[in-house]
Design an enzyme around this catalytic site. Structure first.
Site, mmCIF file in Angstrom:
data_model
loop_
_atom_site.group_PDB
_atom_site.id
_atom_site.type_symbol
_atom_site.label_atom_id
_atom_site.label_comp_id
_atom_site.label_asym_id
_atom_site.label_seq_id
_atom_site.Cartn_x
_atom_site.Cartn_y
_atom_site.Cartn_z
ATOM 1 N N GLU A 65 0.838 -1.210 0.000
ATOM 2 C CA GLU A 65 0.000 0.000 0.000
ATOM 3 C C GLU A 65 0.869 1.255 0.000
ATOM 4 O O GLU A 65 0.772 2.104 0.898
ATOM 5 C CB GLU A 65 -0.962 -0.003 1.193
ATOM 6 C CG GLU A 65 -2.000 -1.104 1.086
ATOM 7 C CD GLU A 65 -3.114 -1.022 2.121
ATOM 8 O OE1 GLU A 65 -2.907 -0.381 3.168
ATOM 9 O OE2 GLU A 65 -4.189 -1.597 1.892
ATOM 10 N N GLU A 70 -5.426 -8.376 -1.317
ATOM 11 C CA GLU A 70 -6.099 -8.185 -0.024
ATOM 12 C C GLU A 70 -7.552 -7.853 -0.293
ATOM 13 O O GLU A 70 -7.845 -6.941 -1.069
ATOM 14 C CB GLU A 70 -5.515 -7.006 0.763
ATOM 15 C CG GLU A 70 -4.230 -7.279 1.467
ATOM 16 C CD GLU A 70 -3.802 -6.135 2.385
ATOM 17 O OE1 GLU A 70 -4.677 -5.452 2.955
ATOM 18 O OE2 GLU A 70 -2.584 -5.936 2.513
#
Ligand code: BGP
EC number: 3.2.1.-
Length: 464
Positions: A172, A361
């Protein structure tokens, strides 16, 4: 009939600091995650070994991984996303030699996966870096950290090149804008210009890792990892629509650099307009040209954008300052549930990059209830994952090239944002609680058999 490709990677995703524990074992150094025991937005604290922090033991994956991997194999996983703790390999980041005990741990872990025919997907840096690099060098604000990271990346590529073919650079990477300590090792009160300079160093490091991976693991593939923070305009007012474009570019910019190999014009204008004089050298520009093989991302929710400041003020405080969408339900943690948004995001990313995509995810954080007979009936989790997978399959029908799906937290783990154990994601329950009590025993939830069936049928059992 709509179907997932036969080569599809099915599995789950974890991060070292959220599962391993053993935070000072076998020579491991302190990481930024260790000094933020209250989560990615939490304050940095002076650590005394054993003083606090659920992550110190986490779910004790460091010692229990053979049993956990056996359970993943029982569900039929052919892929498991893990991260390497940089501090197990280089405890201080600038050590002269890597720590052999740390390297040996990941050898054992990858060997265990191989025994069960599970392909490792390995993140080089998932929300952590050596704390010593922050204290002694100023984190990613210091250009020298690029070299330390490249050495770490080259060390693990060399060591595991026979065992690991799928890699990710930074988890991320766009989160640095919201959590600078977690992302780039900078204090939370750093200026935007400082944060973007640190991000620039990290983008260069990511590209150098891509280059190194191509040299050392030529048959491997390496991707980036974005928080897929898709935003919708709250209304069709042109001002809302334009602001939404800008907000989406706030995260897409990272992908643009990593996949297209250069800063996009809109970002250079943003730096100019704000007077940010970033140091970007010719050598940096050259390095950035090494572009990723695939795009990976997390997806949990969407949000809305408005140009109306009064409405914006009201929304401040949630994870990405998103304005709530009146058409969507929320999880217990206020994350708005939007399966169709996943199909939109997959199409947006495919149209933009034309590179294979990987959902690394996705999942539902919820409180689970253990019944008197020990069963856990997590129908809410089944329905969340079912609906998202159905939309992923629709995107494949749309022509998107999707490599796989690793659900977040296939086993309960310590949450990232607030370091809680009550926010559970797993198909496997772990008996450990926010106050640190519990036996750490594992048990299967209802979703365990559900996911097993989904994998066994390559998605045919999903309910559209
Ligand atoms: C992502 C992170 C993960 C993670 C997940 C869920 O942002 O990459 O590390 O934990 O979100 O978030 P949380 O754990 O806060 O519920």
């Amino acid at each position: 009939m709509k179907a997932f490709p036969q080569t599809f990677y099915w599995g789950g995703a974890t991060a070292a600091n959220q599962v391993e524990g053993a935070f000072l074992e076998d020579g491991k150094g302190l990481s930024t995650s260790d000094v933020q025991p209250h989560g990615v937005f939490g304050d940095v604290v002076d650590r005394v070994p054993g003083d606090a922090g659920l992550k110190d033991i986490a779910i004790d994956f460091y010692h229990r991984y053979p049993d956990d991997i056996a359970l993943f194999a029982e569900m039929g996983f052919n892929c498991l996303r893990v991260s390497i703790a940089w501090t197990r390999i280089f405890p201080n980041g600038d050590d002269a030699e890597p720590n052999e005990a740390g390297l040996a741990f990941y050898d054992r872990l990858f060997d265990e996966m191989a025994k069960h025919h599970i392909t490792p997907l390995v993140t080089l840096s998932h929300y952590e870096m050596p704390w010593a690099l922050v204290k002694n060098y100023g984190g990613w604000g210091n250009r020298k950290v690029i070299g330390f990271f490249e050495r770490y990346a080259r060390t693990v590529f060399e060591r595991y090149k026979g065992k690991v073919k799928l890699w990710l650079t930074f988890n991320e990477i766009n989160m640095s804008l919201h959590a600078p300590m977690t992302g780039v090792g900078l204090p939370s009160d750093s200026s935007k210009a400082e944060v973007y300079q640190a991000i620039h160093h990290q983008l260069v490091a990511s590209a150098l890792a891509v280059k190194a991976c191509h040299e050392i693991v030529p048959e491997g593939k390496i991707g980036n990892m974005l928080l897929g923070g898709l935003m919708y305009p709250l209304s069709c007012k042109p001002e809302d629509v334009f602001k939404t474009l800008q907000e989406n570019r706030g995260w897409q910019f990272f992908g643009d650099v990593q996949a297209r190999g250069a800063y996009p014009g809109y970002m250079l204008r943003y730096f100019r307009d704000n007077g940010f004089a970033l140091e970007i050298t010719d050598a940096d520009r050259e390095a950035l040209k090494s572009s990723v093989d695939f795009i990976s991302f997390s997806y949990y929710m969407t949000g809305c954008v408005t140009a109306d400041e009064a409405l914006n003020q009201k929304a401040r405080g949630n994870i990405l300052n998103m304005v709530p969408n009146p058409h969507l339900e929320s999880s217990e943690w206020g994350w708005q549930i939007d399966p169709l948004g996943l199909r939109t995001l997959l199409n947006v990313l495919w149209d933009r990059y034309q590179k294979p995509l990987f959902i690394v995810e996705n999942g539902l954080g919820a409180k689970d209830k253990v019944e008197a007979d020990g069963s856990i009936n997590d129908d809410y989790r089944i329905s969340y994952l079912n609906d998202h997978l159905v939309q992923a399959r629709e995107a494949i029908e749309d022509g998107v090239e999707l490599m796989g799906f690793t659900s977040w937290g296939p086993i309960d783990l310590v949450s990232a944002s607030k370091a809680e154990l009550s926010k559970r994601y797993g198909f496997i329950y772990v008996d450990r609680h926010d106050d640190g009590t519990g036996t750490l025993a594992r048990s299967k939830k209802k979703s365990f058999d559900w996911y097993k069936e989904v994998i066994a049928t390559n998605g045919a059992s999903l309910k559209a």
